[in-house]
Design an enzyme around this catalytic site. Structure first.
Site, PDB file in Angstrom:
ATOM      1  N   PRO A 182      36.730   8.385 -18.057  1.00 39.82           N
ATOM      2  CA  PRO A 182      37.563   9.306 -18.219  1.00 39.82           C
ATOM      3  C   PRO A 182      38.973   8.838 -17.830  1.00 39.82           C
ATOM      4  O   PRO A 182      39.166   8.305 -16.486  1.00 39.82           O
ATOM      5  CB  PRO A 182      37.093  10.509 -17.229  1.00 39.82           C
ATOM      6  CG  PRO A 182      35.645  10.319 -17.292  1.00 39.82           C
ATOM      7  CD  PRO A 182      35.736   8.897 -17.205  1.00 39.82           C
ATOM      8  N   GLU A 183      40.232   9.031 -18.589  1.00 43.37           N
ATOM      9  CA  GLU A 183      41.635   8.726 -18.108  1.00 43.37           C
ATOM     10  C   GLU A 183      42.433  10.064 -18.177  1.00 43.37           C
ATOM     11  O   GLU A 183      41.837  10.965 -18.136  1.00 43.37           O
ATOM     12  CB  GLU A 183      41.981   7.683 -19.205  1.00 43.37           C
ATOM     13  CG  GLU A 183      41.263   6.261 -19.281  1.00 43.37           C
ATOM     14  CD  GLU A 183      41.473   5.593 -20.001  1.00 43.37           C
ATOM     15  OE1 GLU A 183      42.946   5.192 -20.474  1.00 43.37           O
ATOM     16  OE2 GLU A 183      40.572   4.905 -20.807  1.00 43.37           O
ATOM     17  N   LYS A 226      43.691   9.727 -12.453  1.00 38.55           N
ATOM     18  CA  LYS A 226      42.233   9.686 -13.087  1.00 38.55           C
ATOM     19  C   LYS A 226      41.408  10.879 -12.193  1.00 38.55           C
ATOM     20  O   LYS A 226      40.109  11.202 -12.285  1.00 38.55           O
ATOM     21  CB  LYS A 226      41.466   8.793 -13.312  1.00 38.55           C
ATOM     22  CG  LYS A 226      42.267   7.673 -13.941  1.00 38.55           C
ATOM     23  CD  LYS A 226      41.259   6.321 -14.303  1.00 38.55           C
ATOM     24  CE  LYS A 226      42.245   5.579 -15.028  1.00 38.55           C
ATOM     25  NZ  LYS A 226      41.354   4.088 -15.093  1.00 38.55           N
ATOM     26  N   ARG A 247      27.034   7.960 -10.260  1.00 40.98           N
ATOM     27  CA  ARG A 247      26.359   7.100  -9.782  1.00 40.98           C
ATOM     28  C   ARG A 247      27.540   6.113  -9.441  1.00 40.98           C
ATOM     29  O   ARG A 247      27.390   5.492  -8.330  1.00 40.98           O
ATOM     30  CB  ARG A 247      25.549   6.222 -10.969  1.00 40.98           C
ATOM     31  CG  ARG A 247      24.545   7.084 -11.315  1.00 40.98           C
ATOM     32  CD  ARG A 247      23.648   7.192 -10.307  1.00 40.98           C
ATOM     33  NE  ARG A 247      22.292   7.996 -10.692  1.00 40.98           N
ATOM     34  CZ  ARG A 247      21.447   8.529  -9.856  1.00 40.98           C
ATOM     35  NH1 ARG A 247      21.419   8.321  -8.600  1.00 40.98           N
ATOM     36  NH2 ARG A 247      20.335   9.158 -10.490  1.00 40.98           N
ATOM     37  N   ARG A 286      38.070  -7.173 -19.096  1.00 40.23           N
ATOM     38  CA  ARG A 286      38.226  -5.889 -19.809  1.00 40.23           C
ATOM     39  C   ARG A 286      38.224  -5.888 -21.496  1.00 40.23           C
ATOM     40  O   ARG A 286      39.014  -6.853 -21.664  1.00 40.23           O
ATOM     41  CB  ARG A 286      39.226  -4.921 -19.412  1.00 40.23           C
ATOM     42  CG  ARG A 286      39.109  -4.593 -17.946  1.00 40.23           C
ATOM     43  CD  ARG A 286      38.278  -3.650 -17.250  1.00 40.23           C
ATOM     44  NE  ARG A 286      38.057  -2.336 -18.001  1.00 40.23           N
ATOM     45  CZ  ARG A 286      39.032  -1.104 -17.453  1.00 40.23           C
ATOM     46  NH1 ARG A 286      39.473  -1.660 -16.208  1.00 40.23           N
ATOM     47  NH2 ARG A 286      38.774  -0.081 -17.799  1.00 40.23           N
TER      48      ARG A 286
END
Length: 269
Positions: free
Chosen positions: A2-3, A58, A110, A259
């Site tokens: 999530p951003e 975030k 996690r 990335r």
């Protein structure tokens, strides 16, 4: 992961669901998801009213009546669901906050966490974050000043949370596409006009992401028709091998700083 738009969407929806509501029960199924002894965590959080929910980068901040803050970072794979026991997904729950018959489930924590801090500790934890890109005080001049001090590849800089808070892999790709700039480009080779275009693209893409509920499509509650609506609006992210909607060329994928980076090799220059 999530951003900014995903977390802003969560913030707005959760304010409607649990704003000014009292936490009636706390369930901890994974101690590593929190930062203090579970009994102390429960004692401090249970029976407290959520007086506000804020976002920083975030992170989400659940501010409690006793001046403590629950600081949430979902990290990779984390998400939330709000509803009754019969509505919840068939997934492992790490933490559950109850509000009577409804519960806020924290799933996939996690790598993520839900930590409890006082206000001073919270400020310290967030102190290294850069400015909020959609705030009114983050002007074009401020952006040009900040990017003027940076070097290296554009993609890497946009992912740097101390540069600007909240932008990750998805929206960095979408912003660069919107601006027509290839994310592999070195910042020193981007002129001021293109930097200005990048700023305006950042404003446009992030606001559009918020408007359409972000790109992550796990619903926040039963009947949630907003969350994940931006997924179908992504122009390059996760679209390798597909045609560019702007010029028809094939979207490519490249690794930058470990990335995945998506872009159109034809119309991003």
């Amino acid at each position: 992961m999530p951003e900014l738009p995903e977390m802003e969407n969560y913030k707005n929806l959760l304010k409607e669901k649990i704003g000014n509501q009292v936490i009636t029960e706390v369930q901890i199924n994974r101690e590593k998801s929190i930062n203090i002894n579970p009994d102390l965590f429960k004692k401090t959080v249970q029976h407290q009213k959520i007086i506000d929910i804020k976002r920083r980068g975030k992170h989400l901040l659940f501010e409690l009546q006793n001046e403590q803050t629950l600081l949430l970072h979902l990290m990779l794979g984390g998400w939330m669901f709000f509803g009754t026991e019969s509505d919840k997904p068939d997934r492992t729950i790490q933490v559950r906050l109850s509000f009577g018959q409804n519960h806020l489930y924290f799933i996939g924590l996690r790598l993520g966490y839900l930590h409890l801090y006082n206000r001073t500790q919270t400020e310290e934890k967030l102190a290294d974050l850069g400015p909020e890109p959609i705030n009114s005080d983050f002007t074009l001049n401020e952006f040009l000043k900040r990017i003027g001090s940076k070097h290296g590849r554009l993609k890497t800089t946009m992912l740097d949370q101390s540069f600007i808070a909240g932008i990750g892999n998805c929206y960095s790709a979408e912003i660069c596409y919107h601006a027509g700039i290839v994310p592999t480009k070195d910042i020193d080779d981007i002129n001021e006009g293109a930097r200005g275009k990048l700023y305006h693209s950042m404003q446009s893409v992030l606001q559009d992401g918020i408007k359409h509920g972000g790109y992550m499509d796990n619903p926040l509650f039963k009947g949630d028709a907003l969350t994940g609506g931006f997924n179908d609006r992504c122009q390059v992210y996760d679209r390798e091998g597909q045609p560019c909607n702007r010029c028809g060329a094939t979207i490519v994928i490249e690794m930058i700083s470990s990335r995945k980076t998506f872009y159109c090799p034809n119309c991003q220059k």
